[in-house]
Design a protein around this motif. Sequence first.
Motif, PDB file in Angstrom:
ATOM      1  N   ALA A 132       1.804   7.557   3.821  1.00 47.16           N
ATOM      2  CA  ALA A 132       2.319   6.292   3.826  1.00 47.16           C
ATOM      3  C   ALA A 132       3.174   6.125   5.397  1.00 47.16           C
ATOM      4  O   ALA A 132       2.834   5.269   5.892  1.00 47.16           O
ATOM      5  CB  ALA A 132       3.506   5.910   3.013  1.00 47.16           C
ATOM      6  N   VAL A 151       0.813  -1.293  -0.206  1.00 45.71           N
ATOM      7  CA  VAL A 151       0.056   0.096  -0.021  1.00 45.71           C
ATOM      8  C   VAL A 151       0.826   1.154  -0.027  1.00 45.71           C
ATOM      9  O   VAL A 151       0.658   2.055  -0.678  1.00 45.71           O
ATOM     10  CB  VAL A 151      -0.886   0.068   1.065  1.00 45.71           C
ATOM     11  CG1 VAL A 151      -1.837   1.197   1.425  1.00 45.71           C
ATOM     12  CG2 VAL A 151      -1.878  -1.010   1.099  1.00 45.71           C
ATOM     13  N   THR A 152       1.994   1.331   0.783  1.00 51.77           N
ATOM     14  CA  THR A 152       2.671   2.688   0.854  1.00 51.77           C
ATOM     15  C   THR A 152       3.641   2.777  -0.380  1.00 51.77           C
ATOM     16  O   THR A 152       3.457   3.753  -0.853  1.00 51.77           O
ATOM     17  CB  THR A 152       3.796   2.490   2.487  1.00 51.77           C
ATOM     18  OG1 THR A 152       4.632   1.600   2.222  1.00 51.77           O
ATOM     19  CG2 THR A 152       2.897   2.295   3.272  1.00 51.77           C
ATOM     20  N   SER A 203      -5.188  -5.289  -3.127  1.00 57.86           N
ATOM     21  CA  SER A 203      -4.414  -4.148  -2.353  1.00 57.86           C
ATOM     22  C   SER A 203      -3.678  -3.304  -3.318  1.00 57.86           C
ATOM     23  O   SER A 203      -3.776  -2.247  -3.327  1.00 57.86           O
ATOM     24  CB  SER A 203      -3.014  -4.715  -1.550  1.00 57.86           C
ATOM     25  OG  SER A 203      -3.653  -5.370  -0.377  1.00 57.86           O
ATOM     26  N   VAL A 224      -6.104  -1.153  -5.118  1.00 60.37           N
ATOM     27  CA  VAL A 224      -6.352   0.101  -4.144  1.00 60.37           C
ATOM     28  C   VAL A 224      -5.416   1.011  -4.139  1.00 60.37           C
ATOM     29  O   VAL A 224      -5.610   2.271  -4.355  1.00 60.37           O
ATOM     30  CB  VAL A 224      -6.928  -0.467  -2.788  1.00 60.37           C
ATOM     31  CG1 VAL A 224      -7.113   0.669  -1.683  1.00 60.37           C
ATOM     32  CG2 VAL A 224      -8.245  -1.188  -2.804  1.00 60.37           C
ATOM     33  N   ALA A 225      -4.295   0.544  -3.993  1.00 60.50           N
ATOM     34  CA  ALA A 225      -3.041   1.534  -3.820  1.00 60.50           C
ATOM     35  C   ALA A 225      -2.688   2.294  -5.154  1.00 60.50           C
ATOM     36  O   ALA A 225      -2.705   3.449  -5.271  1.00 60.50           O
ATOM     37  CB  ALA A 225      -1.809   0.911  -3.389  1.00 60.50           C
ATOM     38  N   LEU A 245       1.036   3.803  -3.214  1.00 62.53           N
ATOM     39  CA  LEU A 245       0.684   5.218  -2.976  1.00 62.53           C
ATOM     40  C   LEU A 245       2.158   6.130  -3.158  1.00 62.53           C
ATOM     41  O   LEU A 245       1.759   7.341  -3.992  1.00 62.53           O
ATOM     42  CB  LEU A 245       0.357   5.482  -1.578  1.00 62.53           C
ATOM     43  CG  LEU A 245      -1.168   5.040  -1.380  1.00 62.53           C
ATOM     44  CD1 LEU A 245      -1.333   5.233   0.064  1.00 62.53           C
ATOM     45  CD2 LEU A 245      -1.923   5.811  -2.301  1.00 62.53           C
TER      46      LEU A 245
END
Length: 195
Positions: free
Chosen positions: A181, A112-113, A142, A145-146, A116
């Motif tokens: 993040a 995710v981090t 995931s 989404v990211a 993003l």
Amino acid sequence: MLRRLYDWTMSLAGRKSAEVWLAVIAFIESSVFLVPADVLFVPMGIARPERAWRYALVATVFSVLGGIAGWFLGHFAYTQIAVPILDFYGKLDTFEALRNSTSPDWVLLLLVTSGLAHLPPIKVVTILSGAVGVNLWLFIASAIVARGARFYLIAFLLRRYGEPIRHFIEKRLGALFAAVAGVVIVGATAYHFLF
């Protein structure tokens, strides 16, 4: 070398085949390429703001597909393919440290981090996800989404503000994503230690 690669990527935005190049770069960025798809996406969105949502979709889909390729590299071809790629970019030591010290849950957080804010680089995390055995379907969700959040936010900004927002996207949006993040990582770490 990096500057030449960046300039070459920027030059693709003016071509008729720019959308195809966006798909190619978004795909390979997620598994082996050094230059982020944003470098091509932003000038394309400024030149044709009415297509910004379409470009975001292309970038998201192909970034996720590239991430799946990275997952497969890490899961099935780590020694043969992933190690030479990571070594070429000077990321092998970082990768090995992450691989030996993280669980699949933490790798999802890193996905995710990195999706993003490129913290750590997305290609490292996609390969790491396969190497540590993150569930492929959870990985895909995931990544959608990211990466989708990143590309669709950029598309929104380009549609709403056009050329004037370019400096903000190129200079400050990365820092904003990095701050988000960081908050996510700190929050997850605190949750892990408290509960």
